[in-house]
Design an enzyme around this catalytic site. Structure first.
Site, PDB file in Angstrom:
ATOM      1  N   THR A  67      41.177 -58.325 117.906  1.00 40.89           N
ATOM      2  CA  THR A  67      40.914 -56.884 117.956  1.00 40.89           C
ATOM      3  C   THR A  67      39.859 -56.455 116.932  1.00 40.89           C
ATOM      4  O   THR A  67      39.475 -57.221 116.068  1.00 40.89           O
ATOM      5  CB  THR A  67      42.213 -56.118 117.694  1.00 40.89           C
ATOM      6  OG1 THR A  67      42.857 -56.684 116.563  1.00 40.89           O
ATOM      7  CG2 THR A  67      43.136 -56.189 118.877  1.00 40.89           C
ATOM      8  N   ASP A  68      39.447 -55.190 117.033  1.00 39.36           N
ATOM      9  CA  ASP A  68      38.414 -54.662 116.141  1.00 39.36           C
ATOM     10  C   ASP A  68      39.024 -53.896 114.977  1.00 39.36           C
ATOM     11  O   ASP A  68      38.407 -52.981 114.440  1.00 39.36           O
ATOM     12  CB  ASP A  68      37.495 -53.710 116.905  1.00 39.36           C
ATOM     13  CG  ASP A  68      36.978 -54.304 118.182  1.00 39.36           C
ATOM     14  OD1 ASP A  68      36.356 -55.363 118.111  1.00 39.36           O
ATOM     15  OD2 ASP A  68      37.212 -53.714 119.254  1.00 39.36           O
ATOM     16  N   SER A  88      39.373 -50.136 110.634  1.00 42.37           N
ATOM     17  CA  SER A  88      38.790 -49.991 111.948  1.00 42.37           C
ATOM     18  C   SER A  88      37.361 -50.464 111.808  1.00 42.37           C
ATOM     19  O   SER A  88      36.587 -49.876 111.066  1.00 42.37           O
ATOM     20  CB  SER A  88      38.832 -48.535 112.376  1.00 42.37           C
ATOM     21  OG  SER A  88      38.087 -48.394 113.546  1.00 42.37           O
ATOM     22  N   ARG A  89      37.024 -51.562 112.491  1.00 42.73           N
ATOM     23  CA  ARG A  89      35.732 -52.179 112.212  1.00 42.73           C
ATOM     24  C   ARG A  89      34.571 -51.513 112.931  1.00 42.73           C
ATOM     25  O   ARG A  89      33.443 -51.637 112.505  1.00 42.73           O
ATOM     26  CB  ARG A  89      35.770 -53.667 112.557  1.00 42.73           C
ATOM     27  CG  ARG A  89      36.719 -54.395 111.648  1.00 42.73           C
ATOM     28  CD  ARG A  89      36.627 -55.893 111.754  1.00 42.73           C
ATOM     29  NE  ARG A  89      37.794 -56.450 111.094  1.00 42.73           N
ATOM     30  CZ  ARG A  89      38.897 -56.799 111.713  1.00 42.73           C
ATOM     31  NH1 ARG A  89      38.978 -56.709 113.024  1.00 42.73           N
ATOM     32  NH2 ARG A  89      39.928 -57.262 111.041  1.00 42.73           N
ATOM     33  N   VAL A  90      34.820 -50.826 114.034  1.00 45.81           N
ATOM     34  CA  VAL A  90      33.678 -50.244 114.744  1.00 45.81           C
ATOM     35  C   VAL A  90      33.779 -48.729 114.883  1.00 45.81           C
ATOM     36  O   VAL A  90      32.794 -48.070 115.175  1.00 45.81           O
ATOM     37  CB  VAL A  90      33.501 -50.870 116.150  1.00 45.81           C
ATOM     38  CG1 VAL A  90      33.093 -52.308 116.037  1.00 45.81           C
ATOM     39  CG2 VAL A  90      34.742 -50.725 116.979  1.00 45.81           C
TER      40      VAL A  90
END
Ligand code: ATP
Ligand code: MG
Length: 509
Positions: A339-340, A365-367
């Site tokens: 997951t991101d 939350s990476r994006v």
């Protein structure tokens, strides 16, 4: 006496030949060698494809999974109590597929997309393969629109973008489902179609989710896929794919969709059960070697498509349950890596009364921040900073009695900010509301309010913003930016409201 002429006979024969129906059907038929625990070994289906649907003589549907030289292993999508050794099995020539369409909105279906809510047949528009390839890199676009959850702690610090995959992870009973359901509630009038997949849960939990959604008019844009704990493992294994397929239909039509898998640990357990019965070799934690692939091929289907592909998006919120907060177990590490980002819920925080019980320190939350509105970005930066400082100070100050004034002020501020992030279930906040609340917190509007009063301050502020229909809300909704003009409007609002609040509370005392 009538005599039959030879040419009459030949005419009849000719006519028969002319009208001979040449269409015939070739069926591949096999026989059951062994059956038990929802698994059948079948002999004679040589030309079968992996994942092909098969029909047992009693009407039970199966899927061919293990293709071996002498026989095949298939799973049965039902009890199949009448299937015996020697029963006939027919191959269908079709890879597993389900009907999809907008008619499914508002309905509860099982893992094969058959309605189970007693509301009658569903008129589907077309069929889609249960397992379809994820869109490739060329077909995608980076995430840039936000998917607002309506939860202030998430939207400000762990923002989610449309097309992102964000894991919700935590021990049992820490509010995982609550976050997912609140997110669905917040998609009202936002044209995001939602699919909630319940795997291995009690039927009563699913009924509760349904009634919450129904009560808040969220079923109009939601589909529930349920494979409850009493359903065969095969259905629990399939349900997430069914959810993805129903959701994908909207994405490929250029629309936005949100799919929730609640939860993938139960799917992995069901898959383990099936695999062991199929005699696949067990690996770490007795899961089969391809359990990573089980989740990766599912979550890869979530995407933000580019404009040529219609620009649709599919956001996935998988849920994983941990044991005693152990994120280093097999399934949690797998899904974290696919997951991101993850929203980590912790039982300690939940029990201390902070709900949603998000552990901000290890949630990421990476994006999503690419999709966050400018206004939120501006206020959230300060919030994150102050909360991080507070977390450090709080741990440190537990051991000292006399603290200097600055430290005391910082602690007091931090406690109030933490209070602001508490949010009851089913009460989503809009962007202007969230920005106003955080701005009030980080700019000293609530420093003089006692901790117990903060909740009523927020409730009042929310009402104030809706009732007075002020310029600030309109401007922020339009520009989504906190420029000078909007900031001044917001300051004016907060000044007015804080005065009102102070007067009201003064008279009450
Ligand atoms: P399970 O592991 O059983 O699936 P879960 O992690 O999904 O549990 P929930 O069922 O969402 O947790 O919530 C557990 C309990 O906490 C429920 O009784 C729910 O009402 C309560 N709860 C969840 N979120 C909040 C909240 N924000 N405020 C108050 N109570 C909450
Ligand atoms: Mg739950």
């Amino acid at each position: 006496m009538a005599t039959i002429q030879p040419d009459e006979i030949s005419n009849i024969i000719r006519k028969k030949i002319r009208n001979y129906n040449k269409r015939f059907k070739i069926e591949t038929i096999g026989t059951v060698l062994k059956v038990g625990d929802g698994i059948a070994r079948i002999y004679g289906l040589d030309k079968i494809m992996a994942g092909e649907l098969i029909n047992f003589a009693d009407g039970t549907i199966g899927i061919a999974l293990n293709l071996e030289p002498r026989n095949i292993g298939a799973v049965m999508m039902g009890q199949g109590t009448n299937v015996k050794e020697g029963s006939i099995v027919r191959a269908t020539g079709r890879i597993a597929q389900i009907p999809v369409g907008s008619a499914f909105l508002g309905r509860i279906v099982d893992a094969l997309a058959r309605p189970i809510d007693g509301q009658g047949e569903i008129q589907s528009e077309k069929n889609r393969l249960l397992e379809s390839a994820a869109p490739g890199i060329i077909a995608r676009k980076s995430v840039f629109e936000s998917l607002e959850t309506g939860l202030i702690a998430i939207d400000s610090m762990i923002p989610i973008g449309r097309g992102q995959r964000e894991l919700i992870i935590g021990d049992r009973q820490t509010g995982k489902t609550a976050i997912a359901v609140d997110t669905i509630l917040n998609q009202k009038e936002k044209s995001v179609y939602c699919v909630y997949v319940a795997v291995g849960q009690k039927a009563s939990s699913v009924a509760q989710v349904f009634s919450t959604l129904k009560k808040n008019d969220a079923m109009d844009y939601t589909i529930i896929v349920a494979a409850t704990a009493d359903a065969p493992a095969t259905l629990q294994y399939l349900a997430p794919y069914t959810g993805a397929t129903l959701s994908e239909y909207f994405m490929y039509k250029g629309q936005h969709t949100l799919v929730i898998y609640d939860d993938l640990s139960k799917q992995a357990q069901a898959y383990r059960e099936m695999s062991l019965l199929l005699r696949r070799p067990p690996g770490r934690e007795a899961f089969p070697g391809d359990v990573f692939y089980l989740h990766s091929r599912l979550l890869e289907r979530a995407a933000k498509l580019n404009d040529q592909m219609g620009g649709g998006s599919m956001t996935a919120l998988p849920i994983v349950e941990t044991q005693e907060g152990d994120v280093s177990a097999y399934i949690p590490t797998n899904v974290i890596s696919i997951t991101d980002g993850q929203i980590f819920l912790s039982a300690d925080i939940f029990n201390s009364g902070i709900r949603p019980a998000i552990n901000i320190g290890i949630s990421v939350s990476r994006v999503g921040s690419a999709a966050q509105s400018k206004a939120m970005k501006k206020v959230a930066g300060q919030l994150k900073l102050e909360l991080a400082q507070f977390a450090e100070l709080e741990a440190f100050s537990q051991f000292s009695s006399d603290l200097d004034q600055t430290t005391q002020n910082q602690l007091a501020r931090g406690k109030r900010l933490r209070e602001l992030l508490k949010q009851p279930q089913a009460s989503p906040l809009s962007l202007p509301e969230q920005v106003a609340i955080i701005y009030a917190g980080t700019n000293g509007y609530i420093d003089d309010i006692s901790l117990e009063k903060i909740h009523s301050y927020i409730v009042g502020l929310k009402q104030f913003l809706t009732n007075t229909k002020i310029e600030y809300v309109k401007t922020l909704e339009k520009t989504k930016n906190l420029d000078e003009i909007t900031t001044n409007l917001l300051k004016q609002c907060l000044d007015d409201y804080s005065k009102q609040f102070a007067e009201k509370n003064f008279t009450e005392v």
